[in-house]
Design a protein around this motif. Sequence first.
Motif, PDB file in Angstrom:
ATOM      1  N   TYR A   9     -18.499  11.502  34.632  1.00  0.00           N
ATOM      2  CA  TYR A   9     -19.047  12.620  33.836  1.00  0.00           C
ATOM      3  C   TYR A   9     -18.035  12.597  32.569  1.00  0.00           C
ATOM      4  O   TYR A   9     -17.057  12.807  32.753  1.00  0.00           O
ATOM      5  N   PRO A  10     -18.750  12.151  31.307  1.00  0.00           N
ATOM      6  CA  PRO A  10     -18.140  12.525  30.129  1.00  0.00           C
ATOM      7  C   PRO A  10     -17.888  14.081  29.797  1.00  0.00           C
ATOM      8  O   PRO A  10     -18.778  14.841  30.000  1.00  0.00           O
ATOM      9  N   LEU A  11     -16.621  14.323  29.278  1.00  0.00           N
ATOM     10  CA  LEU A  11     -16.165  15.799  28.808  1.00  0.00           C
ATOM     11  C   LEU A  11     -16.451  16.038  27.456  1.00  0.00           C
ATOM     12  O   LEU A  11     -16.049  17.099  26.706  1.00  0.00           O
ATOM     13  N   ASN A  12     -17.076  15.083  26.544  1.00  0.00           N
ATOM     14  CA  ASN A  12     -17.158  15.489  25.295  1.00  0.00           C
ATOM     15  C   ASN A  12     -18.189  14.584  24.575  1.00  0.00           C
ATOM     16  O   ASN A  12     -18.688  13.738  25.406  1.00  0.00           O
ATOM     17  N   GLU A  13     -18.719  14.671  23.525  1.00  0.00           N
ATOM     18  CA  GLU A  13     -19.997  14.047  23.004  1.00  0.00           C
ATOM     19  C   GLU A  13     -19.813  12.686  22.574  1.00  0.00           C
ATOM     20  O   GLU A  13     -20.380  11.562  23.008  1.00  0.00           O
ATOM     21  N   LYS A  14     -18.485  12.298  22.304  1.00  0.00           N
ATOM     22  CA  LYS A  14     -18.016  10.909  21.887  1.00  0.00           C
ATOM     23  C   LYS A  14     -18.109   9.861  23.093  1.00  0.00           C
ATOM     24  O   LYS A  14     -18.496   8.840  23.188  1.00  0.00           O
ATOM     25  N   MET A  15     -17.552  10.664  24.430  1.00  0.00           N
ATOM     26  CA  MET A  15     -17.583   9.746  25.579  1.00  0.00           C
ATOM     27  C   MET A  15     -19.059   9.564  25.989  1.00  0.00           C
ATOM     28  O   MET A  15     -19.468   8.489  26.481  1.00  0.00           O
ATOM     29  N   ARG A  16     -19.779  10.654  25.937  1.00  0.00           N
ATOM     30  CA  ARG A  16     -21.308  10.792  26.157  1.00  0.00           C
ATOM     31  C   ARG A  16     -21.933   9.568  25.542  1.00  0.00           C
ATOM     32  O   ARG A  16     -22.656   8.665  26.518  1.00  0.00           O
ATOM     33  N   THR A  17     -21.727   9.380  24.293  1.00  0.00           N
ATOM     34  CA  THR A  17     -22.255   8.269  23.337  1.00  0.00           C
ATOM     35  C   THR A  17     -21.875   7.003  24.040  1.00  0.00           C
ATOM     36  O   THR A  17     -22.701   6.087  24.002  1.00  0.00           O
ATOM     37  N   TRP A  18     -20.699   6.953  24.139  1.00  0.00           N
ATOM     38  CA  TRP A  18     -20.057   5.486  24.445  1.00  0.00           C
ATOM     39  C   TRP A  18     -20.462   5.029  25.753  1.00  0.00           C
ATOM     40  O   TRP A  18     -20.810   3.968  25.846  1.00  0.00           O
ATOM     41  N   ARG A 165     -19.545  -4.140  21.512  1.00  0.00           N
ATOM     42  CA  ARG A 165     -19.447  -4.408  22.849  1.00  0.00           C
ATOM     43  C   ARG A 165     -17.944  -4.413  23.119  1.00  0.00           C
ATOM     44  O   ARG A 165     -17.447  -3.879  24.145  1.00  0.00           O
ATOM     45  N   LEU A 166     -17.319  -5.470  22.416  1.00  0.00           N
ATOM     46  CA  LEU A 166     -15.933  -5.673  22.959  1.00  0.00           C
ATOM     47  C   LEU A 166     -15.072  -4.445  22.628  1.00  0.00           C
ATOM     48  O   LEU A 166     -13.885  -4.132  23.355  1.00  0.00           O
ATOM     49  N   ALA A 167     -15.131  -3.859  21.307  1.00  0.00           N
ATOM     50  CA  ALA A 167     -14.234  -2.781  21.237  1.00  0.00           C
ATOM     51  C   ALA A 167     -14.432  -1.650  22.173  1.00  0.00           C
ATOM     52  O   ALA A 167     -13.642  -1.044  22.702  1.00  0.00           O
ATOM     53  N   LEU A 168     -15.627  -1.561  22.586  1.00  0.00           N
ATOM     54  CA  LEU A 168     -15.932  -0.172  23.584  1.00  0.00           C
ATOM     55  C   LEU A 168     -15.474  -0.759  24.977  1.00  0.00           C
ATOM     56  O   LEU A 168     -14.783   0.122  25.822  1.00  0.00           O
ATOM     57  N   ALA A 169     -15.470  -2.094  25.251  1.00  0.00           N
ATOM     58  CA  ALA A 169     -15.068  -2.595  26.552  1.00  0.00           C
ATOM     59  C   ALA A 169     -13.482  -2.311  26.821  1.00  0.00           C
ATOM     60  O   ALA A 169     -13.093  -1.789  27.805  1.00  0.00           O
ATOM     61  N   ILE A 170     -12.853  -2.527  25.937  1.00  0.00           N
ATOM     62  CA  ILE A 170     -11.369  -2.225  26.018  1.00  0.00           C
ATOM     63  C   ILE A 170     -10.974  -0.929  25.939  1.00  0.00           C
ATOM     64  O   ILE A 170     -10.071  -0.249  26.961  1.00  0.00           O
ATOM     65  N   ILE A 171     -11.634  -0.110  25.037  1.00  0.00           N
ATOM     66  CA  ILE A 171     -11.478   1.315  25.171  1.00  0.00           C
ATOM     67  C   ILE A 171     -11.731   2.142  26.410  1.00  0.00           C
ATOM     68  O   ILE A 171     -10.882   2.655  26.962  1.00  0.00           O
ATOM     69  N   LEU A 172     -13.137   1.738  26.846  1.00  0.00           N
ATOM     70  CA  LEU A 172     -13.184   2.540  28.150  1.00  0.00           C
ATOM     71  C   LEU A 172     -12.500   1.905  29.384  1.00  0.00           C
ATOM     72  O   LEU A 172     -12.054   2.821  30.378  1.00  0.00           O
ATOM     73  N   GLU A 196      -7.421  19.493  31.320  1.00  0.00           N
ATOM     74  CA  GLU A 196      -6.153  18.847  30.817  1.00  0.00           C
ATOM     75  C   GLU A 196      -6.429  18.123  29.693  1.00  0.00           C
ATOM     76  O   GLU A 196      -5.951  16.593  29.480  1.00  0.00           O
ATOM     77  N   ASN A 197      -7.442  18.248  28.843  1.00  0.00           N
ATOM     78  CA  ASN A 197      -8.154  17.529  27.661  1.00  0.00           C
ATOM     79  C   ASN A 197      -8.407  16.087  28.004  1.00  0.00           C
ATOM     80  O   ASN A 197      -8.040  15.041  27.160  1.00  0.00           O
ATOM     81  N   ALA A 198      -8.886  15.817  29.048  1.00  0.00           N
ATOM     82  CA  ALA A 198      -9.442  14.632  29.462  1.00  0.00           C
ATOM     83  C   ALA A 198     -10.750  14.383  28.726  1.00  0.00           C
ATOM     84  O   ALA A 198     -11.454  15.156  28.301  1.00  0.00           O
ATOM     85  N   ASP A 199     -11.065  12.926  28.943  1.00  0.00           N
ATOM     86  CA  ASP A 199     -12.476  12.612  28.339  1.00  0.00           C
ATOM     87  C   ASP A 199     -13.397  12.316  29.384  1.00  0.00           C
ATOM     88  O   ASP A 199     -14.703  12.318  28.808  1.00  0.00           O
ATOM     89  N   LEU A 200     -12.939  11.782  30.610  1.00  0.00           N
ATOM     90  CA  LEU A 200     -13.814  11.513  31.713  1.00  0.00           C
ATOM     91  C   LEU A 200     -13.399  11.845  32.984  1.00  0.00           C
ATOM     92  O   LEU A 200     -12.369  11.976  33.192  1.00  0.00           O
ATOM     93  N   LEU A 201     -14.384  12.359  33.645  1.00  0.00           N
ATOM     94  CA  LEU A 201     -14.114  12.499  35.203  1.00  0.00           C
ATOM     95  C   LEU A 201     -14.829  11.457  35.837  1.00  0.00           C
ATOM     96  O   LEU A 201     -15.839  11.022  35.682  1.00  0.00           O
TER      97      LEU A 201
END
Length: 247
Positions: A9-18, A165-172, A196-201
Motif C-alpha cells: 500500500y503506497p503512502l503518498n502519490e508518487k509511490m502510488r504512481t510508481w 523501467r530500469l530506474a524504477l526497478a532499482i528505486i523500488l 514514520e515518514n514511510a513511502d510504502l507498507l
Amino acid sequence: MSTTVLFEYPLNEKMRTWLRIEFLLGQLSACQPIVDHLGALNFFRSAAELMDVFERGELRTEILKELERQQQKLRTWAELPGVDMLRVNALRSELKNRADTLMAAPRMGQELRESRLIGLVRQRLSIPGGCCSFDLPTLHIWLHVEQQVRDRQVGQWLASLDPIRLALAIILDLIRQSGIFRTHTSLNGFFQDNAENADLLRLQLQLEDSLYPQVSGHKSRYAIRFLPLDSENGEVPARLDFELARC
C-alpha cells in the motif's frame, strides 16, 4: 504448507504512481509474444493506460530526485562501520547510471505515442467491442504478419521504456529492502500506527485466513482494517497476527 500473500500500500502519490507504472510494465512484458487478438488487446490496453499515467505530473523529475535521495542514503551508510563498501559503491554507480540514462532519454512513452497502430487501437478501446476486425483492419492485418516482424516492433516499443523501467526497478527494490517485516497483532480486525515518514507498507497474510487488508493512511499515520473474503459468512478473529514492514 501455508501460503503467504503479500499486499503493498503506497503512502503518498508518487509511490502510488510508481507502483502503477511497475504493474503496467509487467503487464506489457507478460503479453509477449503477441499471437492473437486477446494478447494484442491486453498489450495495447496496458500501453494506453501507461501513456495516461505518463501524462500526469513531473514524473521524470520525481524519479531523478528519488535516485539522488537514494544516493545520499548510500553515502550516509558508507560512513557506518562494517559496511560492505563494494556493494555500496556498486549501488551508487548503478543509481548514477540510471539517472544519466533517464536524463538523456526522450520524453517518456514518446515512441508509443508516435505509433500509428497504438494510436488507432487506443481510440477504440473505450468502445465496447470497438476493436473488431471491421473496426480496426490495421490491427487485423498486423496480427497476420510474420511473428518475427511483430516481435521486432513490440521489442522496439518496450526498449524505449527501458530508461524508466530500469530506474524504477532499482528505486523500488531499495525502498522495499529498507523495511523489515515484524509481527503485529490486530484487535477485532483493526490496527493503526505511525508511518514514520514511510513511502510504502508491505503486509503478509496467510491465505487460509481468507482475509484482506483495507488500508488508509499517509506519511505520518495509517490504519488497517482486515475484512473477510467471504463478506456474508466469513469471520475476522478477535486477535490476528500478521507481518508488516514500513518502507
